[in-house]
Design a protein around this motif. Sequence first.
Motif: not given
Length: 197
Positions: A87, A89, A91, A93, A197
């Motif tokens: 991805t 990134t 997150t 979560s 988030f």
Amino acid sequence: MIQPIARVASSLLSLYMMVIFIRIIMTWFRGVHYGRAYLFLTSITDPYLDWFRRNTPVRLGMMDFSPVVGILALGFAQNILTEVAHTGTVTMSFLLLVIVSSVWSVVSFFFTIFLILGLIRLAGILAGLDTGGGRFWIVIEQILNPVLQVVVRPFLRGRFTNYRDSLLIYCGVLLAVLVGGRFLLRFILALIGQIPF
């Protein structure tokens, strides 16, 4: 740019985990001389594993579980790198999901090992195989008894019971924790998955 680097790093961590598994399996066969391959494996794995042996209190009697913690730490890092590779990134979560899953992996691993030892000991008693007090049963009891006492004590409330009944309670409690923990884990992961988030 970060995704290809994360992909390579994730692959390297997977390879290193396999090397550590091979190193651990080789320690099961003491007295076998592996030669230079073994010396090479120890030179690249032992510094990492030794750090966990020194800094994690997961030694129970003769059993040293620090390599398990070391492998789980690598798995945690590899999961994060794999997410970055896919991805770009990570997150909050996702990090929480990995942390909760990793903690449960460690806990369920130890509970499963001790459940298996309890079942082996119980089977030996029920089958009458331990009448001679052989070395095998002594070793299992040395590993098992400290944990058994902690698990069974709240259920006995000061009453005495025979060893077989204590083992039955012990195995039942560990099995209930493993099954209940799995359902609880799914519920917690579903809640974390809803974090935006």
